[in-house]
Scaffold this motif. Sequence first.
Motif, mmCIF file in Angstrom:
data_model
loop_
_atom_site.group_PDB
_atom_site.id
_atom_site.type_symbol
_atom_site.label_atom_id
_atom_site.label_comp_id
_atom_site.label_asym_id
_atom_site.label_seq_id
_atom_site.Cartn_x
_atom_site.Cartn_y
_atom_site.Cartn_z
ATOM 1 N N ASP A 327 0.853 -1.197 0.000
ATOM 2 C CA ASP A 327 0.000 0.000 0.000
ATOM 3 C C ASP A 327 0.883 1.240 0.000
ATOM 4 O O ASP A 327 1.894 1.280 0.699
ATOM 5 C CB ASP A 327 -0.891 0.025 1.254
ATOM 6 C CG ASP A 327 -1.973 -1.050 1.194
ATOM 7 O OD1 ASP A 327 -2.328 -1.471 0.072
ATOM 8 O OD2 ASP A 327 -2.437 -1.476 2.264
ATOM 9 N N VAL A 328 0.482 2.247 -0.769
ATOM 10 C CA VAL A 328 1.265 3.484 -0.823
ATOM 11 C C VAL A 328 0.968 4.296 0.436
ATOM 12 O O VAL A 328 -0.195 4.520 0.775
ATOM 13 C CB VAL A 328 0.923 4.310 -2.084
ATOM 14 C CG1 VAL A 328 1.786 5.562 -2.144
ATOM 15 C CG2 VAL A 328 1.107 3.468 -3.345
ATOM 16 N N ASN A 329 2.038 4.734 1.114
ATOM 17 C CA ASN A 329 1.879 5.520 2.344
ATOM 18 C C ASN A 329 2.157 6.987 2.052
ATOM 19 O O ASN A 329 3.302 7.394 1.866
ATOM 20 C CB ASN A 329 2.854 5.000 3.403
ATOM 21 C CG ASN A 329 2.795 5.823 4.676
ATOM 22 O OD1 ASN A 329 1.971 6.733 4.810
ATOM 23 N ND2 ASN A 329 3.671 5.504 5.614
ATOM 24 N N TYR A 330 1.091 7.784 1.987
ATOM 25 C CA TYR A 330 1.227 9.210 1.668
ATOM 26 C C TYR A 330 1.440 10.062 2.919
ATOM 27 O O TYR A 330 1.339 11.295 2.831
ATOM 28 C CB TYR A 330 -0.004 9.695 0.898
ATOM 29 C CG TYR A 330 -0.131 9.076 -0.476
ATOM 30 C CD1 TYR A 330 0.693 9.488 -1.516
ATOM 31 C CD2 TYR A 330 -1.070 8.080 -0.739
ATOM 32 C CE1 TYR A 330 0.587 8.921 -2.776
ATOM 33 C CE2 TYR A 330 -1.184 7.512 -1.998
ATOM 34 C CZ TYR A 330 -0.357 7.932 -3.008
ATOM 35 O OH TYR A 330 -0.456 7.374 -4.261
ATOM 36 N N GLU A 331 1.705 9.426 4.038
ATOM 37 C CA GLU A 331 1.974 10.168 5.279
ATOM 38 C C GLU A 331 0.852 11.152 5.600
ATOM 39 O O GLU A 331 1.095 12.282 6.031
ATOM 40 C CB GLU A 331 3.315 10.911 5.190
ATOM 41 C CG GLU A 331 4.535 10.004 5.172
ATOM 42 C CD GLU A 331 4.879 9.431 6.564
ATOM 43 O OE1 GLU A 331 4.406 9.970 7.578
ATOM 44 O OE2 GLU A 331 5.605 8.429 6.592
ATOM 45 N N GLY A 332 -0.366 10.738 5.338
ATOM 46 C CA GLY A 332 -1.508 11.564 5.731
ATOM 47 C C GLY A 332 -1.998 12.538 4.672
ATOM 48 O O GLY A 332 -3.047 13.158 4.835
ATOM 49 N N TYR A 333 -1.263 12.707 3.567
ATOM 50 C CA TYR A 333 -1.743 13.618 2.509
ATOM 51 C C TYR A 333 -2.749 12.907 1.620
ATOM 52 O O TYR A 333 -2.714 11.705 1.461
ATOM 53 C CB TYR A 333 -0.582 14.122 1.645
ATOM 54 C CG TYR A 333 0.231 15.211 2.289
ATOM 55 C CD1 TYR A 333 -0.367 16.278 2.965
ATOM 56 C CD2 TYR A 333 1.609 15.189 2.198
ATOM 57 C CE1 TYR A 333 0.398 17.281 3.544
ATOM 58 C CE2 TYR A 333 2.392 16.184 2.767
ATOM 59 C CZ TYR A 333 1.759 17.229 3.448
ATOM 60 O OH TYR A 333 2.508 18.210 4.008
#
Length: 333
Positions: A327-333
């Motif tokens: 899963d891609v982790n966009y750090e909350g964005y």
Amino acid sequence: MQWGLIGASTIAAEYMIGAIRAHEGNSVDAVLSSSRARADAYAAAHDIPNADTELSVLLARPEIDAVYISTTNEKHRDQALAALAAGKHVLCEKPLAMSVADARTMVEAARKAGVVFATNHHLRCAGAHRAAKALIAEGRIGKVLSMRVFHAVMLPEHLRGWRIDNPAAGGGVIPDITVHDADTVRFYLDEDPRRVVAQAVSSGLGQGVEDSVMSVWTMPSGIMVQSHESFTHPFAGSGLEVHGSKGSIFARNVMSQRPTGTVTLVTEAGETDVPYESEGLYEYAITAFNRAVAGEGRPAANGIDGVKSLAVAMAVRQSALQGRAVDVNYEGY
Ligand code: NDP
């Protein structure tokens, strides 16, 4: 706008100095290198009035409004944070940082500083890509079903160095090219890849870093995306295809630093060559950056675009290393 160049780099010499100077009222005031000899030689070669070896000295120059950061990738974060703390607008090279969390820290620092922070993703600035995206927006290919990106090239000799043998400097085809393709796909489809599965190899050129990668991305809408990046393909050509329920777009030789290539629309009515604007890609980015500084719109690719392209690239690398979907982790964005 007066610019400071952070990094005596090839990309600045080949494209960015010219693009900055092409914009009315923009000039290059200083260059920073870690080496006195290189700083002086670079400043002389490019007619830049000041050559600095200390970042604090360049950032203390009151006449500098904006900096362009094009050092090796591991230096981007700290140099950007220092520039933002000094109140400078920042155009930073991709990948923004070595981790998504660091890239996010940069974007948040820019937000707090109230300055413009942009990522130098040039492909979305190309007339060819903008024209192809417009076809999708106009519904010319119907419902988009899939997209394939071909970005397997031969890395020119003079760009090898850290890219092929230095993981600590951010080498490897994934941080170098997959980030651009991630940005391009996001630009075309206006959505963020959710999950990726990838395989990468070091097929001879890369020493300790991957030189080729193939990946498949899951998009929230269900559109299927396939992407191929390499440093080792002399004759593959580049391009992308977008396939829809009523038509397909074939863009050939468009994954380039120059406004080159062809865009063809194929529908029931036949094949059409699609015209596009031939403005320089980096010139377009500098114009958008100037407008953003003037409070008119946003940079071509902003900081969040840079965080997201890096997030996709990091997920691709993780998937290739671990042999599983990530899963891609966009750090909350
Ligand atoms: P270069 O290798 O040309 O420059 C990177 C750094 O290497 C420079 O900052 C410089 O350090 C050092 N360096 C340059 N020449 C020498 C030399 N002869 N001997 C020793 N050190 C040297 O990198 P690129 O211009 O190819 O890439 C720089 C950044 O730009 C990267 O982040 C890359 O990902 C990005 N990039 C983006 C592109 C785009 O289209 N958006 C295209 C190409 C690159 P110092 O400054 O200390 O002198």
